[in-house]
Motif scaffolding. Structure first.
Motif, PDB file in Angstrom:
ATOM      1  N   ILE A  34     -38.047 100.487  16.645  1.00  7.20           N
ATOM      2  CA  ILE A  34     -37.744  99.980  15.314  1.00  7.20           C
ATOM      3  C   ILE A  34     -36.387  99.297  15.328  1.00  7.20           C
ATOM      4  O   ILE A  34     -36.201  98.210  14.804  1.00  7.20           O
ATOM      5  N   VAL A  35     -35.439  99.985  15.958  1.00  5.48           N
ATOM      6  CA  VAL A  35     -34.097  99.416  16.070  1.00  5.48           C
ATOM      7  C   VAL A  35     -34.201  98.055  16.736  1.00  5.48           C
ATOM      8  O   VAL A  35     -33.608  97.076  16.303  1.00  5.48           O
ATOM      9  N   ASN A  36     -34.973  98.042  17.787  1.00  2.00           N
ATOM     10  CA  ASN A  36     -35.186  96.820  18.547  1.00  2.00           C
ATOM     11  C   ASN A  36     -35.644  95.689  17.633  1.00  2.00           C
ATOM     12  O   ASN A  36     -35.021  94.629  17.566  1.00  2.00           O
ATOM     13  N   SER A  37     -36.698  95.972  16.862  1.00  2.00           N
ATOM     14  CA  SER A  37     -37.260  94.911  16.032  1.00  2.00           C
ATOM     15  C   SER A  37     -36.296  94.557  14.911  1.00  2.00           C
ATOM     16  O   SER A  37     -36.130  93.395  14.563  1.00  2.00           O
ATOM     17  N   ARG A  51     -31.295  89.661  24.490  1.00  2.00           N
ATOM     18  CA  ARG A  51     -30.047  90.219  25.007  1.00  2.00           C
ATOM     19  C   ARG A  51     -29.274  90.913  23.888  1.00  2.00           C
ATOM     20  O   ARG A  51     -28.856  92.057  24.033  1.00  2.00           O
ATOM     21  N   SER A  52     -29.130  90.253  22.737  1.00  2.00           N
ATOM     22  CA  SER A  52     -28.327  90.856  21.670  1.00  2.00           C
ATOM     23  C   SER A  52     -29.019  92.104  21.118  1.00  2.00           C
ATOM     24  O   SER A  52     -28.360  93.072  20.777  1.00  2.00           O
ATOM     25  N   SER A  53     -30.350  92.073  21.067  1.00  2.00           N
ATOM     26  CA  SER A  53     -31.041  93.256  20.557  1.00  2.00           C
ATOM     27  C   SER A  53     -30.879  94.415  21.530  1.00  2.00           C
ATOM     28  O   SER A  53     -30.744  95.561  21.126  1.00  2.00           O
ATOM     29  N   ARG A  54     -30.858  94.093  22.827  1.00  2.00           N
ATOM     30  CA  ARG A  54     -30.690  95.157  23.809  1.00  2.00           C
ATOM     31  C   ARG A  54     -29.294  95.773  23.700  1.00  2.00           C
ATOM     32  O   ARG A  54     -29.130  96.976  23.778  1.00  2.00           O
ATOM     33  N   ILE A  55     -28.293  94.914  23.470  1.00  2.00           N
ATOM     34  CA  ILE A  55     -26.926  95.415  23.325  1.00  2.00           C
ATOM     35  C   ILE A  55     -26.833  96.330  22.106  1.00  2.00           C
ATOM     36  O   ILE A  55     -26.293  97.430  22.175  1.00  2.00           O
ATOM     37  N   LEU A  56     -27.420  95.901  20.992  1.00  2.00           N
ATOM     38  CA  LEU A  56     -27.369  96.713  19.775  1.00  2.00           C
ATOM     39  C   LEU A  56     -28.067  98.055  19.998  1.00  2.00           C
ATOM     40  O   LEU A  56     -27.578  99.101  19.590  1.00  2.00           O
ATOM     41  N   ARG A  57     -29.196  97.979  20.683  1.00  2.00           N
ATOM     42  CA  ARG A  57     -29.943  99.211  20.923  1.00  2.00           C
ATOM     43  C   ARG A  57     -29.116 100.180  21.759  1.00  2.00           C
ATOM     44  O   ARG A  57     -29.080 101.376  21.495  1.00  2.00           O
ATOM     45  N   MET A  58     -28.434  99.630  22.769  1.00  2.00           N
ATOM     46  CA  MET A  58     -27.601 100.485  23.612  1.00  2.00           C
ATOM     47  C   MET A  58     -26.453 101.083  22.810  1.00  2.00           C
ATOM     48  O   MET A  58     -26.107 102.249  22.978  1.00  2.00           O
ATOM     49  N   ALA A  78     -25.803 104.957  22.344  1.00  2.00           N
ATOM     50  CA  ALA A  78     -24.510 105.529  22.743  1.00  2.00           C
ATOM     51  C   ALA A  78     -23.879 106.262  21.569  1.00  2.00           C
ATOM     52  O   ALA A  78     -23.366 107.383  21.708  1.00  2.00           O
ATOM     53  N   GLY A  79     -23.941 105.666  20.387  1.00  2.00           N
ATOM     54  CA  GLY A  79     -23.385 106.303  19.194  1.00  2.00           C
ATOM     55  C   GLY A  79     -24.089 107.619  18.894  1.00  2.00           C
ATOM     56  O   GLY A  79     -23.440 108.621  18.584  1.00  2.00           O
ATOM     57  N   THR A  80     -25.433 107.619  19.018  1.00  4.93           N
ATOM     58  CA  THR A  80     -26.202 108.839  18.770  1.00  4.93           C
ATOM     59  C   THR A  80     -25.769 109.950  19.715  1.00  4.93           C
ATOM     60  O   THR A  80     -25.507 111.078  19.294  1.00  4.93           O
TER      61      THR A  80
END
Lengths: 306, 315
Positions: free
Chosen positions: A4-7, A27-34, A38-40
């Protein structure tokens, strides 16, 4: 969740500049997902540290000398490991006697309570008698009432019976738990009635059926009940304080909070106190490590501690 | 039915439970209500043959008694502080736990650990962490040996040390310590229930949200929270019931029969504490009235919670 985060990230990244290439979006979606992952993990690990800190502090404090414990700048690992605190705490707080008392009360009350719970749950699950539903509803209704309301009269009752300062008074008033009966009845109801009727055809008595078929099938629930009941005995504080006056009848929690573990100057010996706390907590942890599944199963349905 | 001929057998199975319930559950309900209406009933005097007039005296006395109204205030404020904080924290932790794969089981076990503790014993650990060792007089002459680990951490961040639970500590500082301890203690059960609820939410809802590319926050507020609402209602209700019965965690932090710092040992007394204090002074009439008021409050709060959840909870 991560998909979901991805989409979500894809739309967010995509909407301002739809003409950008698919590669940049991915690429940007992958960075956000990471970042979210990491935050979680950072949040969970931080909370886990907060949860564990009191245990860590208890153990390292119990291994320090009083001088080290009282240092203005705290040490996070003991300079020299003082196992002697455990020995001293055990003898000075009379933990041996307290452990035996609590174990005795816990074991006897658990066995008796299990027998009563099994018999009652069986009657409610399998037998037919007049007023069954009303009786069961009435029993469930008593679960709403806070225990303190019973304590007042029970204190008088055990006084009248002359039970003060005995093991009986620590065991008998709490033998019936409506919650355990409810839990076991639900479990018994799940056992198919055909088994019961088949046993009847074979001429098996109710009692034999109960012990040979139902009890083994409901074993996980019975283990949950056993653990919760033992934990209850281990943690009970108010009732034993009310009804026991002599040192020999004290249970572990009363002895622990009431014990005065002093150093030579008459001040509280904190490392010794923490050693006593660690020893009282240890059995609970051991039980938890080996029987985690059963504890969590029982607890998730109860909402009551101890 | 086969067994209808043998009804008496069923009663045989029920007998031990029924006898014990009659003596230790049914009789106490009747008797406690009775005692609460007997003016200033005292067990010692009753044994000496005294009689007591019937009326609402105990209730009037209890409700106008500053000692009781203080305990009522303490109990309510502890509930109001701890229930929302622990529920929100537990919800965040449960959602976070549910979204990860590696380490999930380990972290879940760690978060459950505070449950399998003795609330008196670990209360003593919290006391040790917040305790200032030395003569905490609040004057320039005081001779402090150690400020305790919590003060040390606070001072590391450049703040002033506090007297948390010692003499000269403030009511707010005491409340802070108790809130931290009670929340720490309440988290495991709430996380367990909420995580169980999260894991049973049908994945189709999330798949649908994914197709509509719903933002993460909207997924949380429109899917996760509504579908989890029965579980949230459950932990809030049990949290309030437990909160109104708060007692032994305070004893754990402050000491045997102490409900506050050494210079004001009754400061944080709760309703349950008041009941036991009255009982130990043989004032069963007052204790009974207080217990019935406590039961009444728990009933009202539970019904309010159920009423609110009826409007809010999606089953």
């Amino acid at each position: 969740m991560t998909e979901i985060v991805n989409s979500a990230a894809t739309t967010m990244a995509g909407s301002p500049a739809p003409q950008r290439g698919a590669n940049a979006q991915v690429r940007s979606s992958r960075i956000l997902r990471m970042l979210v992952t990491a935050g979680t993990y950072a949040f969970l690990l931080f909370m886990a540290l907060l949860v564990l800190f009191p245990f860590y502090w208890m153990i390292i404090s119990s291994l320090k000398t009083t001088e080290e414990y009282r240092l203005n700048v705290p040490t996070f690992w003991p300079q020299s490991i003082q196992l002697v605190n455990y020995v001293n705490a055990f003898t000075e707080a009379n933990l041996g006697r307290l452990f035996l008392n609590t174990a005795y009360v816990g074991i006897v009350s658990t066995i008796l309570s299990l027998v009563i719970t099994i018999l009652t749950a069986f009657a409610f699950a399998r037998l037919e008698f007049k007023g069954k539903n009303i009786l069961f509803a009435g029993m469930l209704a008593t679960m709403m009432i806070p225990g303190e309301l019973f304590t007042i009269t029970n204190y008088q009752t055990v006084n009248t019976f002359g039970w003060m300062d005995t093991y009986t008074v620590l065991i008998v008033p709490f033998l019936v738990s409506v919650f355990y009966i409810y839990l076991l009845r639900q479990n018994f109801m799940q056992i198919p009635n055909e088994l019961y009727l088949a046993a009847k055809v074979d001429g098996t008595s109710d009692f034999k059926y109960l012990w040979k078929v139902m009890v083994p099938l409901a074993l996980p629930t019975l283990i949950s009940i056993t653990i919760l009941k033992m934990m209850g005995a281990w943690n009970s504080y108010v009732w034993p304080r009310l009804v026991t006056k002599s040192e020999e009848m004290r249970l572990i929690t009363n002895g622990l909070r009431g014990a005065s573990l002093k150093d030579a100057n008459g001040e509280t010996h904190y490392p010794m106190q923490m050693a006593a706390v660690a020893m009282v907590s240890a059995p609970l942890f051991l039980v938890f490590i080996f029987l985690r599944k059963y504890i969590m199963h029982g607890v998730s349905r109860s909402g009551i501690k101890g | 039915m086969v067994e209808s001929k043998h009804q008496w057998k069923a009663w045989l199975y029920l007998a031990p439970a029924i006898v014990l319930l009659l003596v230790f559950t049914v009789w106490p309900i009747v008797n406690t209500v009775r005692l609460s209406f007997l003016e200033n009933y005292n067990g010692m005097k009753a044994a000496g043959g005294a009689t007591f007039s019937i009326g609402l005296w105990n209730y009037e006395k209890v409700l106008s008694y500053p000692k009781f109204t203080d305990t009522l205030f303490n109990t309510i404020i502890l509930c109001v502080l701890t229930v929302p904080i622990s529920t929100i924290l537990a919800l965040l932790i449960a959602v976070a736990l549910n979204s990860i794969k590696p380490l999930q089981k380990t972290l879940q076990t760690i978060f459950f650990l505070p449950y399998v503790t003795n609330s008196i014993a670990i209360g003593m650990v919290f006391a040790a962490m917040f305790n200032v060792i030395g003569s905490a007089l609040g004057t320039p002459q005081e001779n402090i040996e150690s400020y305790g680990i919590i003060n040390n951490i606070i001072m590391l961040f450049g703040f002033d040390h506090q007297s948390w639970i010692n003499s000269t500590s403030t009511y707010e500082a005491n409340l802070f310590v108790m809130t931290v301890y009670i929340v720490w203690n309440a988290l495991p059960f709430k996380i367990l229930v909420l995580l169980g609820g999260l894991q049973s939410i049908n994945k189709q809802y999330y798949d649908a949200a994914k197709i509509d590319s719903t933002p993460r926050r909207r997924v949380f507020t429109r899917i996760t929270v509504p579908l989890l609402s029965p579980m949230i209602a459950y932990v809030v209700i049990t949290g309030f019931i437990g909160g109104f019965k708060e007692y032994s965690s305070i004893i754990g932090v402050f000491g045997d029969k102490k409900m506050g710092p050494p210079d004001d040992p009754d400061r944080l007394n709760t309703m349950v504490g008041f009941i036991y204090d009255s009982l130990e002074k043989n004032r069963e009439g007052l204790a009974s009235a207080a217990a019935i008021i406590l039961f009444g409050i728990i009933l009202v709060v539970t019904f309010i919670n159920l009423w609110v959840s009826k409007k809010r909870v999606h089953y």
